[in-house]
Design a protein around this motif. Sequence first.
Motif, PDB file in Angstrom:
ATOM      1  N   ALA A   1      87.854   1.055   6.706  1.00 51.33           N
ATOM      2  CA  ALA A   1      86.383   0.994   6.668  1.00 51.33           C
ATOM      3  C   ALA A   1      85.997   1.217   5.106  1.00 51.33           C
ATOM      4  O   ALA A   1      85.028   0.437   4.860  1.00 51.33           O
ATOM      5  CB  ALA A   1      85.857   1.912   7.687  1.00 51.33           C
ATOM      6  N   SER A   2      86.415   2.294   4.338  1.00 50.21           N
ATOM      7  CA  SER A   2      85.898   2.372   3.009  1.00 50.21           C
ATOM      8  C   SER A   2      86.204   1.236   2.331  1.00 50.21           C
ATOM      9  O   SER A   2      85.573   1.091   1.272  1.00 50.21           O
ATOM     10  CB  SER A   2      86.572   3.975   2.857  1.00 50.21           C
ATOM     11  OG  SER A   2      85.852   4.971   3.432  1.00 50.21           O
TER      12      SER A   2
ATOM     13  N   LEU B   1      91.124   9.080  -0.273  1.00 55.13           N
ATOM     14  CA  LEU B   1      90.400   9.951   0.692  1.00 55.13           C
ATOM     15  C   LEU B   1      91.235  11.385   0.911  1.00 55.13           C
ATOM     16  O   LEU B   1      90.607  12.200   1.390  1.00 55.13           O
ATOM     17  CB  LEU B   1      90.167   8.912   1.903  1.00 55.13           C
ATOM     18  CG  LEU B   1      89.245   7.748   1.614  1.00 55.13           C
ATOM     19  CD1 LEU B   1      89.386   6.973   3.041  1.00 55.13           C
ATOM     20  CD2 LEU B   1      87.720   8.516   1.544  1.00 55.13           C
TER      21      LEU B   1
ATOM     22  N   PHE C   1      78.479  13.091   6.950  1.00 57.11           N
ATOM     23  CA  PHE C   1      79.819  12.883   7.553  1.00 57.11           C
ATOM     24  C   PHE C   1      80.045  13.601   8.645  1.00 57.11           C
ATOM     25  O   PHE C   1      80.052  14.989   8.498  1.00 57.11           O
ATOM     26  CB  PHE C   1      80.833  12.761   6.442  1.00 57.11           C
ATOM     27  CG  PHE C   1      82.415  12.683   6.963  1.00 57.11           C
ATOM     28  CD1 PHE C   1      82.946  11.455   7.377  1.00 57.11           C
ATOM     29  CD2 PHE C   1      83.132  13.920   6.819  1.00 57.11           C
ATOM     30  CE1 PHE C   1      84.331  11.380   7.636  1.00 57.11           C
ATOM     31  CE2 PHE C   1      84.465  13.760   7.485  1.00 57.11           C
ATOM     32  CZ  PHE C   1      84.961  12.374   7.831  1.00 57.11           C
TER      33      PHE C   1
ATOM     34  N   LYS D   1      92.096   5.231  10.047  1.00 60.69           N
ATOM     35  CA  LYS D   1      91.095   4.258  10.345  1.00 60.69           C
ATOM     36  C   LYS D   1      89.987   4.294   8.951  1.00 60.69           C
ATOM     37  O   LYS D   1      89.864   3.186   8.632  1.00 60.69           O
ATOM     38  CB  LYS D   1      90.103   4.604  11.519  1.00 60.69           C
ATOM     39  CG  LYS D   1      90.929   4.327  12.696  1.00 60.69           C
ATOM     40  CD  LYS D   1      89.938   4.859  14.164  1.00 60.69           C
ATOM     41  CE  LYS D   1      90.846   4.525  15.482  1.00 60.69           C
ATOM     42  NZ  LYS D   1      89.802   5.007  16.662  1.00 60.69           N
ATOM     43  N   ARG D   2      89.629   5.320   8.320  1.00 60.53           N
ATOM     44  CA  ARG D   2      88.699   5.399   7.465  1.00 60.53           C
ATOM     45  C   ARG D   2      89.153   4.592   6.213  1.00 60.53           C
ATOM     46  O   ARG D   2      88.137   3.715   5.484  1.00 60.53           O
ATOM     47  CB  ARG D   2      88.449   6.726   7.095  1.00 60.53           C
ATOM     48  CG  ARG D   2      87.273   6.818   6.291  1.00 60.53           C
ATOM     49  CD  ARG D   2      86.629   8.185   6.146  1.00 60.53           C
ATOM     50  NE  ARG D   2      85.416   8.534   5.240  1.00 60.53           N
ATOM     51  CZ  ARG D   2      84.209   8.537   5.695  1.00 60.53           C
ATOM     52  NH1 ARG D   2      83.875   8.096   6.917  1.00 60.53           N
ATOM     53  NH2 ARG D   2      83.176   8.431   4.735  1.00 60.53           N
TER      54      ARG D   2
ATOM     55  N   VAL E   1      91.211  10.254  10.935  1.00 60.43           N
ATOM     56  CA  VAL E   1      90.589   9.951   9.663  1.00 60.43           C
ATOM     57  C   VAL E   1      91.488   8.827   8.826  1.00 60.43           C
ATOM     58  O   VAL E   1      90.746   7.928   8.663  1.00 60.43           O
ATOM     59  CB  VAL E   1      89.852  11.263   8.801  1.00 60.43           C
ATOM     60  CG1 VAL E   1      89.107  10.609   7.721  1.00 60.43           C
ATOM     61  CG2 VAL E   1      88.966  12.148   9.682  1.00 60.43           C
TER      62      VAL E   1
END
Length: 349
Positions: free
Chosen positions: A79-80, A47, A262, A75-76, A72
């Motif tokens: 989740a991703s 990411l 997004f 946390k992301r 970003v």
Amino acid sequence: MNETPGTSSFTESAQQQGVRPPAKIGVLLVNLGTPDGTSYWPMRRYLKEFLSDPRVIETNRVLWWLILNGIVLTKRPLASGAKYRTVWNEELNESPLRTITRAQAEKVAAAFASRSDIVVDWAMRYGNPSIASRIEALAAEGCDRLLVFPLYPQYSASTTATVNDKVFDALKAMRVQPAVRTVPPYPVNPLYVEALADSIRTHLANSPWEPEAILASFHGVPQSYVDKGDPYQQQCTLTAEALRRALGPLGDKLKLTFQSRFGLAEWLKPYTDKTVEALARDGVKRIAIITPGFVADCLETLEEIAEENKEIFLENGGEDFSYIPCLNDSEPSIRLLTDLIERELKGWA
């Protein structure tokens, strides 16, 4: 026969230095990218590379660096990673995109098996195998010409252009650079459009029900990118219109939408998820979705469309939902990719 003056001595000198006459063409298929795993750190690395690309996020670099690293990337990745686990190829421990892109490259290579001067390889713009590593490998095999194939039917600066950027970044580090060509977008290529139409017809022929609406869902981009001159929306529209014509009466059911937005900015509309929700609330009970802008199934198709949008449709009153797979490594797909490559090799091969 008389030799050209100096030819013999030059050849002998080259041989003494281990220089081989270049004789091969490298064909490099490039797709978006994939994490190496679904846990936090592989997802974070992927990411970070993806979202640090100024072609992908066109905003103030300092501000975005603070948002990316402070919010970003904390946390992301988790989740991703959870989403990737729902579609992960457990047998090979890799994403579907890696599995399919490899299969595409292998089948394209098989189509050119009779040509000893053509070497086919594949890479990812973000993640592995990297573009630079595969260009180096092709050069090591004696390729003095390189055909780069960004696997995007429709052009956008955030996809096609960033692949080409990375290719030329890799060339900057090379003492001896290959001659380079890139495959242009092909939004209305007849083989491409007919392959999509056939995939829809075949899928529906094997379905126990007929959809009331068919969505052609393309990956979205921020509206501001198009306002600056990006031709992506226009090319998506051209593809949808050509597909509608190719489907005949069935084409009357086709609607163009955009997915995967997004952030808070306005993206290309209509949004796929909002359209799915509205159709269900308006009483539509059966829909099918195809994703023409993706040449291979991936997280955005298998999880976002086939799972998330199905859930949205059913929760709002819909009854039957069907996802039509990408062309992937099917025979029509390989025929299309091979035809495009052959077209761009003219004058070289």
